[in-house]
Design an enzyme around this catalytic site. Sequence first.
Site, mmCIF file in Angstrom:
data_model
loop_
_atom_site.group_PDB
_atom_site.id
_atom_site.type_symbol
_atom_site.label_atom_id
_atom_site.label_comp_id
_atom_site.label_asym_id
_atom_site.label_seq_id
_atom_site.Cartn_x
_atom_site.Cartn_y
_atom_site.Cartn_z
ATOM 1 N N ASP A 10 48.004 46.027 50.480
ATOM 2 C CA ASP A 10 47.440 47.271 51.010
ATOM 3 C C ASP A 10 45.947 47.273 50.704
ATOM 4 O OD1 ASP A 10 46.679 49.849 51.629
ATOM 5 O OD2 ASP A 10 48.464 50.788 50.758
ATOM 6 N N HIS A 11 45.131 47.191 51.751
ATOM 7 C CA HIS A 11 43.685 47.065 51.547
ATOM 8 C C HIS A 11 43.042 48.371 51.074
ATOM 9 C CE1 HIS A 11 40.283 44.635 51.466
ATOM 10 N NE2 HIS A 11 40.113 44.336 52.745
ATOM 11 N N ARG A 12 43.788 49.460 51.081
ATOM 12 C CA ARG A 12 43.255 50.701 50.509
ATOM 13 C C ARG A 12 43.176 50.601 48.996
ATOM 14 N NH1 ARG A 12 47.526 54.891 52.905
ATOM 15 N NH2 ARG A 12 48.845 53.260 51.994
ATOM 16 N N ILE B 270 43.941 47.280 47.162
ATOM 17 C CA ILE B 270 43.575 45.930 46.732
ATOM 18 C C ILE B 270 42.499 45.380 47.658
ATOM 19 C CG2 ILE B 270 44.468 43.606 46.312
ATOM 20 C CD1 ILE B 270 47.246 44.873 45.964
#
Length: 487
Positions: free
Chosen positions: A456-458, A460
Amino acid sequence: MSRIKEFNLPDLGEGLTEGEILAWLVKVGDDIELNQPIVEVETAKAAVEIPAKWAGRVQAIFHPEGSTVEVGVPIIAIDTDPGAGPIEESTTAAPASALPAPSAASLAAVQVAPAEGMVEPGLIGGAAPGGRTAVLVGYGPRNAPAKRRPRKGDAPAPAQAAAPVAPAPVAPAPVVPAPAPAVNGNGRVSGPVLAKPPVRKLAKDLGIDLATLTGSGPLGSITREDVQRAASAAPAAAEPRTVAAPAASAASFGADREQRIPVKGVRKLTAENMARSAFTAPHVTEFLTVDVTRAMKALDRLRDRREWRDVRVSPLLLVAKAVLLAVKRHPMVNSTWAGDEIVVKEYVNLGIAAATERGLIVPNIKDAGRLSLRELADAMTDLVQTAKSGKTSPADMSGGTLTITNVGVFGVDTGTPILPPGESAILAFGAVREQPWVHKGKVKPRLVTTLGLSFDHRIIDGELGSKFLRDIGDFLADPEAALLAWT
C-alpha cells in the site's frame, strides 16, 4: 416445559448474517445425541458442522439442502423426550417434506438453550484445558441473551383457539417388525454411541466404526485412546479413508451457449474484498530474483536432524521466517491505514493464501512472530491441512496483518498479488527452479526463485518497500549469515 425445541441458525462469527445449508447429517426420525453434528453450513468464510444442543429425536427439518438461511431462523425441531409418548398435534412439527415456516404457536413454545450451565468438560460450552471455553469452530463464546424474532401483529391466541385447517389424513405406513438388536464383535448392543465431536472426526479419518468399539470413558463414552487403540489393532482399517470428490458435472449450456454460475459463499466474499482493496489502496509491486541454493541445502540439513524428521519442512517455511524477521527490522510494513492515522501492529498475524475447492481463503497464524521455527512449521502444517479439508473457521481468517501467497506450487514464477483488505503488504513466492546463475565469477546451475511484493503506497514508500524485500531476499540467499547478523 415444552419437549419440542427448535434450533436457530447461530451467528457463526464476524457479523455473518446468513449461511447456506450444504448437507443435513441427520433426517427426520433420527435419534441424536448432545453435540452430535447435525448440519453442515457454508458461510462467506468457511464451511462448519453445527452440533446439536439437545439429545432427542429429529421432528422436522425446516430448510432443504442448498437453501440460504438467515441467522436466527429455526432450521430444525428436536423432540427432547421421545420416550414420553405421542406428541400433541398442536406441538408437533410439520414433516420435513413440506418444509413449512415455523408456526407462531411453535415459536411461542421455543425454549432457548441456556447461555451458561454445567456442561461436561471438553464439550461445546464447557471448560477446556488452559482455562478457555470449548466452543464450536467458528462460534466464539456468546454472552448476550438470545432473542426471539419479533412476531407480527398482536400476540397469537392459544394454540387450541387457532383452529388450524386439519391436514388431509395420511394412510399409516405398514408396521415393520423391529429387527433384533445387532451385537458387535465386542458383545456390545448397537445403539447411540457416546463420543465427542473430535473423537468422531478422528474415527472418521482413520476409518473406524464407532459402533464396533466399547468405550472406556464416562458413561461408556468412546475416547480418543479407544479409537487409536482400535486403529493400531487393525492397520488396514486405520488408513485414512479417501473421500472421492464428486465428479464435475458436464457444463450445462443454454441455447445461447452460455452458462451462468451463481456467485455466493467464498467466491462472493473474495470478489468483494479484492474489488474493494484494488480500488481503495494504491498498489505498488516490486520484484526480486534470488539464488536460494544455500537455503535449500539448509532445509535438507534441517530435515536430517532427528528432532525434525516428523515435521513437514518446505521452502515456504523459510520464506515465512524471512518475512517475520524482516518485519522486526521494518515494523511500518505491518500496519493498517485507518483514515486519519496509521495503526502499526507489534504482533504479526501471518496469512497464508490457500486455494481450496471452495475458492481462495487466507487463514492466518496468530502472533506468528513469537513462534520458534518448529512451532511455526507445526502451525503452517495445521493451517494447510485444515484449509484443504474445508474446516477453516471464520476466526482463523480474521485479523490478518501480513500475507504470503505461494504461487510457485502452480509452477508460476511470480505475480502481482492484491492486498487483503486492512493489510499493507503481501508477498508472492514463485517457483524454485534450477537456472544458470553467475556464482563466484562463473556461470553455474543454481536454484533460483522470484519474489513479488505488493504494498500500500499510502503507508509504504519505495525505499521502505525495497528494503523490506531486500532483507527477505538476503535471508533466503544465506539464512545462517542473516540469522547471525540480525539476532
